[in-house]
Design a protein around this motif. Structure first.
Motif, PDB file in Angstrom:
ATOM      1  N   PHE A 180      -5.095  -5.357  -7.865  1.00  0.00           N
ATOM      2  CA  PHE A 180      -4.175  -4.211  -7.940  1.00  0.00           C
ATOM      3  C   PHE A 180      -2.743  -4.635  -7.633  1.00  0.00           C
ATOM      4  CE2 PHE A 180      -8.114  -1.619  -6.824  1.00  0.00           C
ATOM      5  CZ  PHE A 180      -8.263  -1.134  -8.115  1.00  0.00           C
ATOM      6  N   ASP A 181      -2.588  -5.588  -6.718  1.00  0.00           N
ATOM      7  CA  ASP A 181      -1.252  -6.078  -6.357  1.00  0.00           C
ATOM      8  C   ASP A 181      -0.585  -6.756  -7.549  1.00  0.00           C
ATOM      9  OD1 ASP A 181       0.941  -6.834  -4.626  1.00  0.00           O
ATOM     10  OD2 ASP A 181       0.093  -8.839  -4.602  1.00  0.00           O
TER      11      ASP A 181
ATOM     12  N   ASP B  22       0.349  -3.738 -10.210  1.00  0.00           N
ATOM     13  CA  ASP B  22       1.313  -2.670  -9.913  1.00  0.00           C
ATOM     14  C   ASP B  22       2.717  -3.048 -10.384  1.00  0.00           C
ATOM     15  OD1 ASP B  22       1.918  -4.543  -7.971  1.00  0.00           O
ATOM     16  OD2 ASP B  22       1.624  -3.203  -6.269  1.00  0.00           O
TER      17      ASP B  22
ATOM     18  N   LEU C  23      -3.952   1.718  -4.047  1.00  0.00           N
ATOM     19  CA  LEU C  23      -5.325   1.216  -4.200  1.00  0.00           C
ATOM     20  C   LEU C  23      -5.463  -0.149  -3.541  1.00  0.00           C
ATOM     21  CD1 LEU C  23      -6.198   2.196  -7.892  1.00  0.00           C
ATOM     22  CD2 LEU C  23      -7.050   3.258  -5.793  1.00  0.00           C
ATOM     23  N   ASN C  24      -4.418  -0.969  -3.636  1.00  0.00           N
ATOM     24  CA  ASN C  24      -4.391  -2.260  -2.936  1.00  0.00           C
ATOM     25  C   ASN C  24      -4.521  -2.029  -1.434  1.00  0.00           C
ATOM     26  OD1 ASN C  24      -3.790  -4.796  -1.861  1.00  0.00           O
ATOM     27  ND2 ASN C  24      -1.649  -4.754  -2.470  1.00  0.00           N
TER      28      ASN C  24
ATOM     29  N   CYS D 160      -8.054  -0.899  -0.508  1.00  0.00           N
ATOM     30  CA  CYS D 160      -9.000  -2.024  -0.498  1.00  0.00           C
ATOM     31  C   CYS D 160      -8.818  -2.883   0.746  1.00  0.00           C
ATOM     32  CB  CYS D 160      -8.816  -2.874  -1.751  1.00  0.00           C
ATOM     33  SG  CYS D 160      -9.365  -2.079  -3.281  1.00  0.00           S
TER      34      CYS D 160
ATOM     35  N   VAL E  16      -1.346   2.507  -7.926  1.00  0.00           N
ATOM     36  CA  VAL E  16      -2.070   1.236  -7.976  1.00  0.00           C
ATOM     37  C   VAL E  16      -1.815   0.436  -6.697  1.00  0.00           C
ATOM     38  CG1 VAL E  16      -2.316  -0.959  -9.216  1.00  0.00           C
ATOM     39  CG2 VAL E  16      -2.049   1.173 -10.493  1.00  0.00           C
ATOM     40  N   THR E  17      -0.579   0.482  -6.196  1.00  0.00           N
ATOM     41  CA  THR E  17      -0.257  -0.182  -4.926  1.00  0.00           C
ATOM     42  C   THR E  17      -1.063   0.415  -3.780  1.00  0.00           C
ATOM     43  OG1 THR E  17       2.000  -0.611  -5.698  1.00  0.00           O
ATOM     44  CG2 THR E  17       1.603  -0.813  -3.336  1.00  0.00           C
TER      45      THR E  17
ATOM     46  N   ASP F  56       4.858  -1.941  -1.871  1.00  0.00           N
ATOM     47  CA  ASP F  56       4.101  -3.130  -2.254  1.00  0.00           C
ATOM     48  C   ASP F  56       3.975  -4.096  -1.079  1.00  0.00           C
ATOM     49  OD1 ASP F  56       2.957  -4.826  -4.562  1.00  0.00           O
ATOM     50  OD2 ASP F  56       4.461  -6.152  -3.692  1.00  0.00           O
TER      51      ASP F  56
ATOM     52  N   LEU G  57     -10.205  -7.311  -5.069  1.00  0.00           N
ATOM     53  CA  LEU G  57      -9.780  -6.085  -5.750  1.00  0.00           C
ATOM     54  C   LEU G  57      -8.341  -5.726  -5.381  1.00  0.00           C
ATOM     55  CD1 LEU G  57     -12.896  -3.714  -5.521  1.00  0.00           C
ATOM     56  CD2 LEU G  57     -11.797  -4.562  -7.600  1.00  0.00           C
ATOM     57  N   GLY G  58      -8.031  -5.848  -4.092  1.00  0.00           N
ATOM     58  CA  GLY G  58      -6.674  -5.543  -3.635  1.00  0.00           C
ATOM     59  C   GLY G  58      -5.645  -6.435  -4.289  1.00  0.00           C
TER      60      GLY G  58
END
Length: 249
Positions: free
Chosen positions: A44-45, A48, A14-15, A18, A11-12, A66, A40-41
């Motif tokens: 996700f931040d 996570d 994905l940040n 983005c 998930v991080t 992160d 979006l980022g």
């Protein structure tokens, strides 16, 4: 490595993904679409860390990853946005830079305006803030200084206001180089200020121990509903004021 342990790190990433896309879009002056990927980022931040706690897979690797992702999405992107806004402001208003401290210079035939580079102070301050955060063990229930995602939203709100709430007064204000430089300096200070700001982390959902959080969220929703993107700077100001009130009460 267990798959469960990798989920928050994915998930991080994905940040970070983005944020990387947002950089490309900002460079090409596509601020609205860049804003979508920044939002979006930041989404996700937020999740996570929540996933890491829920799955009980918090790790030093996740903490460092992160911050690296935040550095791109919430550090480099707002710096580039401010660079672009300052570039637009100094060109669109026809300022006589030759008569000021920041006059045009020429390097090997290339015209160079140093004023927009002041926007990158936001990126430098974000990097310093994130490095300090990783070393500060006290910032578990509160933040010391404005978090980088909140600062990124503050800077991102400026081109979004120009795009969606277009009027002569706001346009003239936002595209004023002095205004943008002042916002840059305020942003730079807030990121590394000693002010303690509450974190939106709920250990329990009871109202009394989370009163300031609930009040903030309710007022933020109302402001966003009424003022749309113009509410974002006010929401950040509200966040700071409520934090100060929460500290001294």
């Amino acid at each position: 490595m267990k798959i469960k342990a990798f989920i928050p790190n994915f998930v991080t990433l994905l940040n970070l993904f983005c944020g990387s896309i947002a950089i490309i879009l900002v460079v090409n002056n596509q601020f609205v679409l860049a804003g979508v990927f920044v939002f979006l980022g930041i989404f996700f931040d937020f999740f996570d860390g929540l996933l890491a706690r829920k799955l009980n897979v918090q790790s030093e690797l996740g903490i460092q990853l992160d911050s690296l992702a935040d550095m791109v999405t919430s550090g480099l992107v707002p710096g580039l946005i401010m660079y672009k806004l300052l570039e637009l402001a100094t060109n669109s208003q026809g300022i006589n830079l030759n008569a000021s401290w920041s006059d045009h210079m020429f390097w090997s035939g290339v015209k160079f305006n140093p004023v927009p580079f002041l926007g990158l102070l936001i990126t430098l301050s974000s990097a310093y803030r994130l490095a300090r955060f990783n070393l500060d063990e006290d910032q578990q229930t509160y933040f010391k200084g404005l978090p980088t995602p909140a600062n990124a939203l503050l800077i991102l709100s400026l081109p979004l206001i120009l795009e969606f709430q277009n009027n002569d007064i706001t346009n003239a204000t936002i595209l004023n180089p002095i205004f943008l430089i002042i916002i840059t300096l305020i942003s730079t200070y807030l990121l590394n200020s000693p002010v303690k700001l509450f974190a939106l982390k709920f250990k329990t959902y009871a109202f009394k121990p989370n009163a300031v959080r609930y009040i903030f969220l309710i007022l933020a929703v109302v402001l966003l509903f009424v003022l749309q993107f113009a509410a974002i700077p006010l929401v950040i100001l509200l966040y700071i004021l409520l934090s100060l009130f929460n500290t001294i009460k």
